[in-house]
Design a protein around this motif. Structure first.
Motif, PDB file in Angstrom:
ATOM      1  N   GLY A  96       0.784  -1.230   0.000  1.00 45.75           N
ATOM      2  CA  GLY A  96       0.000   0.000   0.000  1.00 45.75           C
ATOM      3  C   GLY A  96       0.812   1.274   0.000  1.00 45.75           C
ATOM      4  N   GLN A  97       2.135   1.165   0.081  1.00 46.71           N
ATOM      5  CA  GLN A  97       2.998   2.350   0.167  1.00 46.71           C
ATOM      6  C   GLN A  97       3.448   2.791  -1.221  1.00 46.71           C
ATOM      7  OE1 GLN A  97       7.035   2.009   2.016  1.00 46.71           O
ATOM      8  NE2 GLN A  97       6.210   3.435   3.526  1.00 46.71           N
ATOM      9  N   ASP A  98       3.246   4.096  -1.528  1.00 48.67           N
ATOM     10  CA  ASP A  98       3.672   4.641  -2.810  1.00 48.67           C
ATOM     11  C   ASP A  98       5.197   4.695  -2.895  1.00 48.67           C
ATOM     12  OD1 ASP A  98       1.021   5.040  -3.406  1.00 48.67           O
ATOM     13  OD2 ASP A  98       1.047   7.210  -3.083  1.00 48.67           O
ATOM     14  N   TRP A  99       5.688   4.843  -4.121  1.00 52.16           N
ATOM     15  CA  TRP A  99       7.116   5.087  -4.356  1.00 52.16           C
ATOM     16  C   TRP A  99       7.244   6.384  -5.139  1.00 52.16           C
ATOM     17  CZ3 TRP A  99      11.988   4.297  -3.225  1.00 52.16           C
ATOM     18  CH2 TRP A  99      12.992   4.562  -4.158  1.00 52.16           C
ATOM     19  N   LEU A 100       7.998   7.325  -4.585  1.00 47.50           N
ATOM     20  CA  LEU A 100       8.206   8.622  -5.224  1.00 47.50           C
ATOM     21  C   LEU A 100       9.692   8.893  -5.311  1.00 47.50           C
ATOM     22  CD1 LEU A 100       7.122  11.342  -6.334  1.00 47.50           C
ATOM     23  CD2 LEU A 100       7.138  12.185  -3.969  1.00 47.50           C
ATOM     24  N   ILE A 101      10.167   9.206  -6.518  1.00 50.31           N
ATOM     25  CA  ILE A 101      11.571   9.549  -6.720  1.00 50.31           C
ATOM     26  C   ILE A 101      11.639  10.742  -7.660  1.00 50.31           C
ATOM     27  CG2 ILE A 101      11.772   7.797  -8.538  1.00 50.31           C
ATOM     28  CD1 ILE A 101      14.738   7.583  -7.885  1.00 50.31           C
ATOM     29  N   LYS A 102      12.469  11.713  -7.306  1.00 51.88           N
ATOM     30  CA  LYS A 102      12.637  12.920  -8.114  1.00 51.88           C
ATOM     31  C   LYS A 102      14.105  13.085  -8.459  1.00 51.88           C
ATOM     32  CE  LYS A 102      11.704  17.904  -8.159  1.00 51.88           C
ATOM     33  NZ  LYS A 102      11.170  19.059  -7.377  1.00 51.88           N
ATOM     34  N   THR A 103      14.397  13.167  -9.766  1.00 56.84           N
ATOM     35  CA  THR A 103      15.760  13.381 -10.229  1.00 56.84           C
ATOM     36  C   THR A 103      15.829  14.741 -10.920  1.00 56.84           C
ATOM     37  OG1 THR A 103      15.484  12.443 -12.457  1.00 56.84           O
ATOM     38  CG2 THR A 103      15.844  10.893 -10.657  1.00 56.84           C
ATOM     39  N   ASP A 104      16.991  15.041 -11.499  1.00 58.78           N
ATOM     40  CA  ASP A 104      17.136  16.320 -12.195  1.00 58.78           C
ATOM     41  C   ASP A 104      16.336  16.367 -13.489  1.00 58.78           C
ATOM     42  OD1 ASP A 104      18.799  17.247 -10.246  1.00 58.78           O
ATOM     43  OD2 ASP A 104      20.670  16.913 -11.356  1.00 58.78           O
ATOM     44  N   TYR A 105      15.876  15.213 -13.975  1.00 58.89           N
ATOM     45  CA  TYR A 105      15.202  15.175 -15.269  1.00 58.89           C
ATOM     46  C   TYR A 105      13.754  14.710 -15.205  1.00 58.89           C
ATOM     47  CZ  TYR A 105      19.952  15.599 -17.044  1.00 58.89           C
ATOM     48  OH  TYR A 105      21.228  16.038 -17.290  1.00 58.89           O
ATOM     49  N   ALA A 106      13.388  14.010 -14.162  1.00 56.80           N
ATOM     50  CA  ALA A 106      12.039  13.444 -14.117  1.00 56.80           C
ATOM     51  C   ALA A 106      11.620  13.168 -12.677  1.00 56.80           C
ATOM     52  CB  ALA A 106      11.976  12.150 -14.932  1.00 56.80           C
ATOM     53  N   GLN A 107      10.320  13.028 -12.514  1.00 58.47           N
ATOM     54  CA  GLN A 107       9.757  12.621 -11.226  1.00 58.47           C
ATOM     55  C   GLN A 107       8.847  11.431 -11.476  1.00 58.47           C
ATOM     56  OE1 GLN A 107       8.432  15.784  -8.581  1.00 58.47           O
ATOM     57  NE2 GLN A 107       6.623  14.600  -8.054  1.00 58.47           N
ATOM     58  N   LEU A 108       9.029  10.395 -10.690  1.00 57.45           N
ATOM     59  CA  LEU A 108       8.244   9.171 -10.860  1.00 57.45           C
ATOM     60  C   LEU A 108       7.466   8.869  -9.595  1.00 57.45           C
ATOM     61  CD1 LEU A 108       7.461   6.408 -12.154  1.00 57.45           C
ATOM     62  CD2 LEU A 108       9.631   5.510 -11.265  1.00 57.45           C
ATOM     63  N   LEU A 109       6.177   8.660  -9.755  1.00 62.68           N
ATOM     64  CA  LEU A 109       5.312   8.206  -8.672  1.00 62.68           C
ATOM     65  C   LEU A 109       4.707   6.872  -9.085  1.00 62.68           C
ATOM     66  CD1 LEU A 109       3.699   8.552  -6.018  1.00 62.68           C
ATOM     67  CD2 LEU A 109       1.974   9.783  -7.355  1.00 62.68           C
ATOM     68  N   VAL A 110       4.937   5.839  -8.285  1.00 66.75           N
ATOM     69  CA  VAL A 110       4.345   4.527  -8.533  1.00 66.75           C
ATOM     70  C   VAL A 110       3.354   4.244  -7.411  1.00 66.75           C
ATOM     71  CG1 VAL A 110       4.754   2.072  -8.916  1.00 66.75           C
ATOM     72  CG2 VAL A 110       6.503   3.740  -9.583  1.00 66.75           C
ATOM     73  N   ARG A 111       2.110   3.989  -7.797  1.00 71.11           N
ATOM     74  CA  ARG A 111       1.064   3.660  -6.825  1.00 71.11           C
ATOM     75  C   ARG A 111       0.734   2.181  -6.940  1.00 71.11           C
ATOM     76  NH1 ARG A 111      -2.980   8.409  -8.539  1.00 71.11           N
ATOM     77  NH2 ARG A 111      -1.976   7.910 -10.519  1.00 71.11           N
ATOM     78  N   PRO A 112       0.833   1.458  -5.835  1.00 69.58           N
ATOM     79  CA  PRO A 112       0.616   0.008  -5.906  1.00 69.58           C
ATOM     80  C   PRO A 112      -0.840  -0.340  -6.170  1.00 69.58           C
ATOM     81  CG  PRO A 112       0.829   0.698  -3.626  1.00 69.58           C
ATOM     82  CD  PRO A 112       1.120   1.909  -4.459  1.00 69.58           C
ATOM     83  N   GLY A 113      -1.032  -1.512  -6.711  1.00 72.71           N
ATOM     84  CA  GLY A 113      -2.376  -1.989  -6.970  1.00 72.71           C
ATOM     85  C   GLY A 113      -2.964  -2.730  -5.784  1.00 72.71           C
ATOM     86  N   VAL A 114      -4.133  -3.287  -5.984  1.00 73.01           N
ATOM     87  CA  VAL A 114      -4.804  -4.072  -4.945  1.00 73.01           C
ATOM     88  C   VAL A 114      -5.308  -5.372  -5.561  1.00 73.01           C
ATOM     89  CG1 VAL A 114      -5.513  -2.053  -3.631  1.00 73.01           C
ATOM     90  CG2 VAL A 114      -7.048  -2.983  -5.384  1.00 73.01           C
ATOM     91  N   ARG A 115      -5.542  -6.337  -4.702  1.00 74.81           N
ATOM     92  CA  ARG A 115      -6.165  -7.592  -5.129  1.00 74.81           C
ATOM     93  C   ARG A 115      -7.519  -7.701  -4.443  1.00 74.81           C
ATOM     94  NH1 ARG A 115      -3.660 -13.519  -3.918  1.00 74.81           N
ATOM     95  NH2 ARG A 115      -2.028 -12.831  -5.386  1.00 74.81           N
ATOM     96  N   LEU A 116      -8.560  -7.869  -5.235  1.00 71.96           N
ATOM     97  CA  LEU A 116      -9.910  -8.053  -4.692  1.00 71.96           C
ATOM     98  C   LEU A 116     -10.186  -9.544  -4.595  1.00 71.96           C
ATOM     99  CD1 LEU A 116     -11.837  -5.292  -6.691  1.00 71.96           C
ATOM    100  CD2 LEU A 116     -10.899  -5.175  -4.373  1.00 71.96           C
TER     101      LEU A 116
END
Length: 338
Positions: A96-116
């Protein structure tokens, strides 16, 4: 007369020149002797990595690259440009924890999925991470471009896929593989290029749909999904077609135990062939992109030497110098001929 240590002007050539001159079996002892007799304080040298605990891994990667060059054994592959600028986490994160990384060229946010689940319980997953997620992404992206199709067939069991990725077979690694496939198939990614004043944001799922078979793991009593077929999202597929980066999949297999080395290799594959002049990159900039987990810059500098050496060992044509201030990139051919 003792062998004279190579000049420090081109550290990358030192790694391959070391093996070509002394052979793989004697390269370690030569590097250790060289490192022991260097004056202090001394400038950074990748030969220090060869002389250290990771020396055998680096020498093996160098040897493989020399064999590929002699035999023409490169394996064309592709990755999406944005993965070369900001990558997935290197280690597992909490469900459930997001991943956020910011570099000099880009910013990436990864949001995890869920299983129903069938009992209507929502089960949080973790974001994809580590070497396996990277190997899977490279495999999917390469196959999609080679076959000009969003449909990717993974098979009915992990064994064949593990072999294809160059991974050893076994229960623990099979479970990790299945987990990473599901994480990739359910997560959402946001890439941001630019700043708050102006830029571009790409929001997309990697996978549009997938087919799976569920089995109860006798060890954990948890239902494991074997995803046998995926369909890449149209948005991600189109982005991949517009912005592919050429890589050598055989080289990636040589450094697959280090997710940070894979990230460094992808970054070099993207940057080097497009350069016109020498380009310095500071340790602080490298820290942003490759060392988010390290609290202190000096910790990152000490740990990044090994993955950088592995990446350069696998990428024979790369022209990179390591300095006190960071690295200097020079125009270089792509890692593999198209």
């Amino acid at each position: 007369m003792k062998d004279r240590a190579p000049e420090q002007d081109d550290l990358f050539e030192n790694l391959h020149g070391l093996v070509e001159t002394h052979g793989a079996s004697n390269a370690l002892s030569f590097a250790q002797s060289y490192a022991a007799n260097r004056p202090t304080p001394r400038p950074p040298s990748l030969l220090d990595v060869v002389a250290g605990r990771s020396g055998r891994k680096v020498i093996d990667a160098v040897s493989s690259s020399l064999v590929r060059e002699a035999e023409g054994g490169g394996e064309i592959g592709y990755t999406y440009t944005a993965w070369c600028l900001a990558g997935l986490p290197h280690k597992d994160r909490e469900p459930g924890q997001d991943w956020l990384i910011k570099t000099d060229y880009a910013q990436l946010l990864v949001r995890p999925g869920v299983r129903l689940r069938d009992d209507d319980v929502r089960e949080d997953l973790s974001v994809p991470s580590g070497s396996i997620a990277r190997l899977l992404l490279i495999d999917w992206q390469s196959e999609a471009l080679e076959n000009k199709s969003r449909e990717i067939y993974l098979g009915k069991s992990p064994a064949a896929l593990l072999k294809k990725l160059g991974l050893s077979r076994g229960g623990p690694i099979s479970r990790k593989l299945l987990e990473q496939i599901e994480r990739l198939a359910t997560c959402t990614i946001d890439f941001k290029f630019g700043n708050d004043q102006a830029g571009v944001v790409v929001n997309e799922r990697l996978v549009e749909s997938f087919r799976y078979v569920g089995e109860v793991d006798p060890r954990t009593k948890r239902t494991t999904r074997m995803i046998g077929q995926i369909t890449l999202s149209e948005a991600f597929y189109n982005e991949l077609r517009r912005h592919p980066v050429l890589i050598d999949r055989a080289a990636i297999k040589d450094i697959q135990t280090s997710p940070r080395a894979i990230d460094a290799y992808l970054w070099l594959a993207f940057r080097l062939h497009a350069l016109r002049d020498e380009t310095p990159v500071s340790w602080a900039a490298l820290w942003k992109q490759f060392g988010r987990e390290f609290k202190l810059l000096r910790q990152f500098k000490a740990e990044f030497q090994e993955p950088l050496a592995l990446a350069l060992a696998a990428y024979r044509a790369a022209k990179v110098k390591v300095t006190e201030r960071g690295v200097v990139l020079s125009p270089s051919p792509p890692p593999v001929d198209h």
